[in-house]
Design a protein around this motif. Structure first.
Motif, PDB file in Angstrom:
ATOM      1  N   MET A 183      -9.049   5.888   6.992  1.00 60.49           N
ATOM      2  CA  MET A 183      -9.616   6.217   5.689  1.00 60.49           C
ATOM      3  C   MET A 183      -8.693   5.876   4.514  1.00 60.49           C
ATOM      4  SD  MET A 183     -11.608   9.730   5.265  1.00 60.49           S
ATOM      5  CE  MET A 183     -13.222   9.563   5.991  1.00 60.49           C
ATOM      6  N   LEU A 184      -7.406   6.198   4.649  1.00 60.84           N
ATOM      7  CA  LEU A 184      -6.496   6.001   3.508  1.00 60.84           C
ATOM      8  C   LEU A 184      -6.327   4.515   3.170  1.00 60.84           C
ATOM      9  CD1 LEU A 184      -4.087   8.609   4.966  1.00 60.84           C
ATOM     10  CD2 LEU A 184      -5.134   8.943   2.751  1.00 60.84           C
ATOM     11  N   PRO A 185      -5.973   3.647   4.156  1.00 58.03           N
ATOM     12  CA  PRO A 185      -5.860   2.221   3.820  1.00 58.03           C
ATOM     13  C   PRO A 185      -7.208   1.609   3.416  1.00 58.03           C
ATOM     14  CG  PRO A 185      -4.842   2.691   5.922  1.00 58.03           C
ATOM     15  CD  PRO A 185      -5.608   3.896   5.547  1.00 58.03           C
ATOM     16  N   LEU A 186      -8.289   2.094   4.018  1.00 58.57           N
ATOM     17  CA  LEU A 186      -9.609   1.589   3.659  1.00 58.57           C
ATOM     18  C   LEU A 186      -9.882   1.862   2.183  1.00 58.57           C
ATOM     19  CD1 LEU A 186     -12.078   0.209   4.854  1.00 58.57           C
ATOM     20  CD2 LEU A 186     -13.018   2.443   5.394  1.00 58.57           C
ATOM     21  N   PHE A 187      -9.486   3.040   1.744  1.00 59.70           N
ATOM     22  CA  PHE A 187      -9.642   3.377   0.336  1.00 59.70           C
ATOM     23  C   PHE A 187      -8.876   2.392  -0.544  1.00 59.70           C
ATOM     24  CE2 PHE A 187      -8.214   5.511  -3.516  1.00 59.70           C
ATOM     25  CZ  PHE A 187      -9.402   6.003  -4.013  1.00 59.70           C
ATOM     26  N   MET A 188      -7.646   2.086  -0.140  1.00 58.59           N
ATOM     27  CA  MET A 188      -6.833   1.157  -0.934  1.00 58.59           C
ATOM     28  C   MET A 188      -7.430  -0.243  -0.913  1.00 58.59           C
ATOM     29  SD  MET A 188      -2.938   2.132  -0.266  1.00 58.59           S
ATOM     30  CE  MET A 188      -2.797   3.357   0.959  1.00 58.59           C
ATOM     31  N   LEU A 189      -7.907  -0.653   0.268  1.00 60.69           N
ATOM     32  CA  LEU A 189      -8.520  -1.969   0.396  1.00 60.69           C
ATOM     33  C   LEU A 189      -9.727  -2.093  -0.540  1.00 60.69           C
ATOM     34  CD1 LEU A 189      -8.646  -4.642   2.121  1.00 60.69           C
ATOM     35  CD2 LEU A 189     -10.262  -3.438   3.587  1.00 60.69           C
ATOM     36  N   LEU A 190     -10.568  -1.061  -0.521  1.00 62.87           N
ATOM     37  CA  LEU A 190     -11.762  -1.114  -1.362  1.00 62.87           C
ATOM     38  C   LEU A 190     -11.405  -1.024  -2.838  1.00 62.87           C
ATOM     39  CD1 LEU A 190     -14.317   1.032   0.650  1.00 62.87           C
ATOM     40  CD2 LEU A 190     -14.018  -1.422   0.618  1.00 62.87           C
ATOM     41  N   LYS A 191     -10.338  -0.330  -3.142  1.00 62.95           N
ATOM     42  CA  LYS A 191      -9.867  -0.268  -4.529  1.00 62.95           C
ATOM     43  C   LYS A 191      -9.437  -1.665  -4.982  1.00 62.95           C
ATOM     44  CE  LYS A 191      -6.233   2.283  -6.991  1.00 62.95           C
ATOM     45  NZ  LYS A 191      -6.494   1.925  -8.329  1.00 62.95           N
TER      46      LYS A 191
END
Lengths: 276, 309
Positions: A124-132
């Protein structure tokens, strides 16, 4: 067993089941009751179990003042998009893993199935950064995109597609049908039951999802119904009846869907569990 | 046309197409695999890397502030009382809610499966209903059910002369309250999986047992239970994995309180990661949870192997 003994056993079984059903249904029944009570009645002492008068004011407040239509639309849009896209993507992959041979097929499939043990929160955390980084945070796409393909969906479709006879596909090939055409006009129609199962699973799962939309959708205008409800319950903690109406609107679509398509839903659980 | 009887020329044509079909196969899996690669495998690798950095709100603004700190996040976790509290609560939740979900689910599945039972479809549908409901919505409902003054729970208990309990406001009762709700929400799922397992047991086995003079209990003990062992393992793993990820219930009902009595590991990860933006630290929490889930699954498999050799 003798007849009186049998009757006693039958009676016992049904009493237990009826008791279990009452306990199970009670919270939902109370939610429905309280949602139509006049304001304040659900938080009065002593408590009343049934509404003294039928009051739709809370639903009216939700629809007019609290813009619940917007949240319903958001939820429906996101769940609908995820369902449609993932059905296409997962069925294509599931079919290929079942019926088209290509180098490395079994190894890739086993690798995918192994990922099922990884809990969603880990990525979830890296996915959030990726989508950001992709500029998708705070947009519908930010919620839709991670749900486009799912290992569970691929697995379920593959299990079903395995039962399609090879001779049928080969006959179509001899008749000159291309692989895409075979998938569209033979495989998909044959796999309709599992497609329905997958559709119900995906739609309900996305509709009910909370943590990811909560993280991705910061603008309240984009909130899904569960996220909006959680916010509402913070602001309107005293308005029991209003909250019950909101909760009912949130669960109603999935309950209706389940009632209509429960055969397919239960099927999915059973297919998913046989492998284990 | 069965495969074996295809005339030679046709078989040759099919074989001629095989390499092309290989390419087609890649084409069919490409959309799914690329989505899974980008949105699962890359973030998974990223999470591991992240857990060795001090990624925080400053690094979120400008990556120049990012530093690799080795296993510091993990050693800090080991000394963080909040993490141990969250882990303890989560374990408490798993070991109590787990059996409380699985055992009634098995009992109800047996009742539903019994030959004497009527209206099976109705009972199954009704008992399964909580599973499909939206967790957030039912958490809101249960928060009111637990209200110490006007809640139905208080009204029922007062009939038995029990003093009102401030379920969600009392550190001793908040976790049990969440356990009860989780059991209500989830037992239906296990029940349906058990039903599938029961359906799969061949009827002849019971017949043979009856001929050998086995009574109902002996049939259950020596036919049903052993043959249900794989299903039980599956249910146990599913329940364990699901319950270790406890989040929405405490988030909506108690925000982890009172005095952190319902703080779960995932809630801690959420707070650290998405509230305080300590993403490096939160990633370490997430990876520890992953490790615990894998370890739990392996232990359960061991237990099952011992139980049914």
């Amino acid at each position: 067993m003798s007849t009186p003994q049998k009757m006693l056993a039958t009676l016992g079984i049904h009493l237990l089941l009826v008791a279990a059903v009452c306990l199970t249904i009670f919270p939902l029944a109370w939610m429905a009751m309280a949602s139509v009570m006049p304001a304040g009645e659900a938080s009065a002492y002593p408590m009343s179990w049934v509404p003294s008068a039928l009051s739709l004011e809370h639903y009216r407040a939700l629809f007019s003042r609290l813009e619940v239509v917007r949240y319903i639309m958001n939820s429906a849009l996101i769940a609908g998009a995820v369902t449609l896209i993932s059905l296409v993507v997962n069925s294509m992959a599931g079919y290929a893993f079942a019926k088209l041979s290509f180098p490395g097929r079994e190894r890739v499939f086993r690798g995918l199935v192994a990922t099922l043990v990884v809990p969603g929160q880990v990525t979830m955390l890296p996915l959030f950064m990726l989508l950001k980084y992709l500029g998708l945070i705070n947009s519908y796409w930010g919620v839709i995109v991670p749900g486009m393909a799912s290992v569970f969906g691929i697995f379920l479709f593959r299990q079903y597609a395995l039962s399609i006879p090879d001779s049928l596909l080969d006959a179509a090939r001899i008749d000159g049908a291309g692989e895409w055409r075979i998938y569209r006009s033979i495989v998909l129609p044959l796999c309709k039951p599992i497609l329905l199962t997958l559709a119900v699973f995906t739609f309900m799962g996305t509709w009910n999802d909370f943590m990811w939309p909560l993280v991705v959708l910061t603008d309240s205008r984009l909130h899904t119904l569960p996220v909006a409800l959680a916010n509402l319950s913070g602001e309107h903690v005293q308005d029991t009846e209003l909250m019950m109406a909101g909760a009912l609107l949130t669960v109603l679509p999935v309950i209706v869907l389940y009632a209509l398509l429960q055969r397919y839903y239960i099927e999915g659980i059973m297919v998913g569990s046989i492998k284990g | 046309m069965p495969d074996g009887t295809a005339p030679d020329d046709i078989r040759q044509r099919l074989r001629g197409m095989a390499p092309e079909r290989g390419r087609v196969g890649y084409g069919f899996v490409a959309p799914a695999l690329s989505a899974i690669l980008v949105f699962f495998f890359i973030p998974l690798a990223g999470a591991l890397l992240l857990s060795f950095t001090d990624f925080d709100i400053y690094a979120l603004g400008d990556l120049a502030y990012l530093r690799f700190i080795g296993i510091d996040n993990y050693t800090r976790l080991a000394r963080d009382p909040l993490f141990w509290k969250a882990l303890g609560n989560t374990m408490m939740f798993v070991v109590s809610a787990g059996p409380l979900t699985v055992l009634p689910a098995l009992g109800l599945a047996l009742l539903l499966h019994a030959r004497l039972t009527r209206f099976k479809g109705f009972f199954r549908t009704a008992l399964f209903l909580p599973v499909v409901t939206t967790l957030v919505a039912v958490a809101v409902v249960w928060r009111y059910l637990y209200h110490p003054q006007y809640g139905p729970m208080a009204a029922v208990l007062s009939v038995f002369g029990v003093e009102p309990i401030d379920w969600l406001g009392d550190p001793h009762w908040a976790l049990p309250a969440i356990i009860l709700m989780a059991v209500w929400k989830n037992f239906g799922y296990s029940m349906v999986v058990f039903l599938a397992g029961l359906h799969a047991i061949p009827g002849q086995l019971y017949e043979a047992a009856r001929i050998d003079g086995a009574n109902a209990w002996q049939q259950f003990r020596h036919v049903t239970l052993p043959l249900l062992a794989p299903t039980t393992l599956f249910v146990a793993v599913l329940t364990l994995v699901g319950y270790l990820q406890l989040f929405a219930e405490p988030y909506v009902m108690t925000q982890g309180g009172p005095s952190q009595s319902t703080l779960s590991v995932v809630l801690l990860m959420y707070e650290e990661g998405f509230r305080w933006w300590n993403m490096g630290y939160a990633a370490a929490v997430a990876f520890l949870l992953f490790g615990i889930i894998v370890a739990g699954g392996l232990v359960l498999r061991r237990v099952q192997r011992r139980w049914v050799p």
